[in-house]
Design an enzyme around this catalytic site. Structure first.
Site, PDB file in Angstrom:
ATOM      1  N   HIS A  32      38.973  45.120  19.310  1.00 39.06           N
ATOM      2  CA  HIS A  32      38.349  46.186  20.132  1.00 39.06           C
ATOM      3  C   HIS A  32      39.008  46.648  20.997  1.00 39.06           C
ATOM      4  O   HIS A  32      39.257  45.914  21.840  1.00 39.06           O
ATOM      5  CB  HIS A  32      36.884  45.917  20.209  1.00 39.06           C
ATOM      6  CG  HIS A  32      35.906  46.850  20.738  1.00 39.06           C
ATOM      7  ND1 HIS A  32      35.428  47.609  19.731  1.00 39.06           N
ATOM      8  CD2 HIS A  32      35.598  47.287  21.897  1.00 39.06           C
ATOM      9  CE1 HIS A  32      34.510  48.437  20.693  1.00 39.06           C
ATOM     10  NE2 HIS A  32      34.590  48.310  21.570  1.00 39.06           N
ATOM     11  N   ASP A  34      38.797  49.567  24.076  1.00 37.86           N
ATOM     12  CA  ASP A  34      38.245  50.448  25.015  1.00 37.86           C
ATOM     13  C   ASP A  34      39.030  51.406  25.894  1.00 37.86           C
ATOM     14  O   ASP A  34      40.002  50.737  26.560  1.00 37.86           O
ATOM     15  CB  ASP A  34      37.283  49.747  25.909  1.00 37.86           C
ATOM     16  CG  ASP A  34      36.067  48.951  25.288  1.00 37.86           C
ATOM     17  OD1 ASP A  34      35.098  49.578  24.865  1.00 37.86           O
ATOM     18  OD2 ASP A  34      36.288  47.592  25.282  1.00 37.86           O
ATOM     19  N   HIS A  65      37.251  52.407  21.033  1.00 34.64           N
ATOM     20  CA  HIS A  65      35.818  52.833  21.531  1.00 34.64           C
ATOM     21  C   HIS A  65      36.405  53.894  22.709  1.00 34.64           C
ATOM     22  O   HIS A  65      36.750  53.528  23.761  1.00 34.64           O
ATOM     23  CB  HIS A  65      35.163  51.668  21.990  1.00 34.64           C
ATOM     24  CG  HIS A  65      33.745  51.988  22.490  1.00 34.64           C
ATOM     25  ND1 HIS A  65      32.954  51.181  23.094  1.00 34.64           N
ATOM     26  CD2 HIS A  65      33.334  53.497  22.807  1.00 34.64           C
ATOM     27  CE1 HIS A  65      32.131  51.782  23.979  1.00 34.64           C
ATOM     28  NE2 HIS A  65      32.154  52.914  23.663  1.00 34.64           N
ATOM     29  N   GLY A 141      30.290  50.278  30.971  1.00 32.78           N
ATOM     30  CA  GLY A 141      30.868  49.747  32.204  1.00 32.78           C
ATOM     31  C   GLY A 141      30.295  48.672  32.924  1.00 32.78           C
ATOM     32  O   GLY A 141      30.650  48.196  33.862  1.00 32.78           O
ATOM     33  N   ASP A 173      27.267  46.290  20.912  1.00 33.72           N
ATOM     34  CA  ASP A 173      28.521  46.394  21.979  1.00 33.72           C
ATOM     35  C   ASP A 173      28.026  46.251  23.530  1.00 33.72           C
ATOM     36  O   ASP A 173      27.238  47.059  23.827  1.00 33.72           O
ATOM     37  CB  ASP A 173      29.331  47.362  21.902  1.00 33.72           C
ATOM     38  CG  ASP A 173      30.493  47.458  22.739  1.00 33.72           C
ATOM     39  OD1 ASP A 173      30.633  46.504  23.720  1.00 33.72           O
ATOM     40  OD2 ASP A 173      31.225  48.457  22.628  1.00 33.72           O
ATOM     41  N   GLY A 174      27.984  45.186  24.245  1.00 36.70           N
ATOM     42  CA  GLY A 174      27.710  44.936  25.596  1.00 36.70           C
ATOM     43  C   GLY A 174      26.919  43.760  25.856  1.00 36.70           C
ATOM     44  O   GLY A 174      25.625  43.703  25.228  1.00 36.70           O
ATOM     45  N   GLY A 175      27.433  42.900  26.672  1.00 35.27           N
ATOM     46  CA  GLY A 175      26.775  41.890  26.853  1.00 35.27           C
ATOM     47  C   GLY A 175      26.392  40.837  25.822  1.00 35.27           C
ATOM     48  O   GLY A 175      25.552  39.900  25.765  1.00 35.27           O
ATOM     49  N   SER A 196      33.935  39.056  27.337  1.00 30.98           N
ATOM     50  CA  SER A 196      33.859  37.727  28.157  1.00 30.98           C
ATOM     51  C   SER A 196      33.569  36.475  27.336  1.00 30.98           C
ATOM     52  O   SER A 196      34.150  35.498  27.394  1.00 30.98           O
ATOM     53  CB  SER A 196      33.218  37.883  29.574  1.00 30.98           C
ATOM     54  OG  SER A 196      31.734  37.975  29.199  1.00 30.98           O
TER      55      SER A 196
END
Length: 217
Positions: A32, A34, A65, A141, A173-175, A196
């Site tokens: 992926h 970004d 993305h 972000g 997607d995200g966290g 992460s």
């Protein structure tokens, strides 16, 4: 089985080649990438020159993305780079159908992205045109996971079944973490994008982290 898409955004920017090699050894499903322009989101990250270098470096499917304003400006170069999938925010363009047609004409799989507060109704006229839908589980972000998006994932999964387009991949997607992976899959996600949770040293490196995410239920 859930697909894992490590996000290079979480890797050491001075060691991207090593990060890509680690992800390949981890047998991740997608890579992926970004692309951020500093306008649609605050950060600037991974321009198309870098995307081209990544595409030439890896054998993994490259999932781009676009977090940019007016993504139609990038179509010609993206078609030349030929990533496997490009996903575009519905909030970023007034010409979404034209962007999707341009990607299709270039032989690229098409995705649309919805921010957490964007309702599913905006997909009504394009859902049959796309190969995947990315639901942001944090605001672009940031990495602050928003639990209410779990219900949104479930509603979209039900909508795909109702409309007979179950081939459309549903991406979260995200966290994304190992602790949240099971809930996301149970809600209906096919692909988990993790930054992460894959690259932070405390997770033992991409091979171990990808395995943990894949097994988390």
């Amino acid at each position: 089985m859930v697909m894992i898409a490590p996000a290079l955004l979480g890797a050491d920017p001075l060691a991207l080649a090593d990060a890509i090699a680690d992800v390949e050894r981890a047998e991740a499903d997608l890579l992926h990438v970004d692309v951020m322009d500093g306008h649609f989101v605050r950060d600037i990250n991974f321009g198309l020159r870098t995307v081209r270098a990544i595409r030439e470096r890896t054998t993994l499917p490259v999932d781009v993305h676009l977090q940019v304003q007016q993504p139609e400006r990038l179509l010609d170069e993206l078609v030349d780079i030929a990533p496997d999938t490009v996903s575009v925010h519905v909030e970023s363009t007034q010409h979404l159908s034209a962007v999707l047609r341009g990607l299709e004409g270039g032989g690229i799989r098409k995705g649309v992205v919805l921010n957490p507060a964007t309702p599913l109704g905006v997909l009504d006229e394009v859902l049959e045109q796309v190969d995947q839908v990315v639901l942001m589980t944090s605001n672009p972000g940031t990495s602050d996971f928003l639990p209410h998006v779990l219900d949104k994932i479930g509603r979209l999964r039900a909508l795909l079944v109702k409309r007979g387009i179950e081939h459309v991949r549903l991406v979260a997607d995200g966290g994304v973490t190992a602790e949240r992976a099971g809930r996301l899959v149970d809600a209906g996600a096919d692909v988990l994008v993790a930054a992460s949770a894959v690259f932070a040293p405390r997770h033992g490196g991409p091979p171990a982290a990808v395995g943990t995410l894949r097994a988390a239920r």
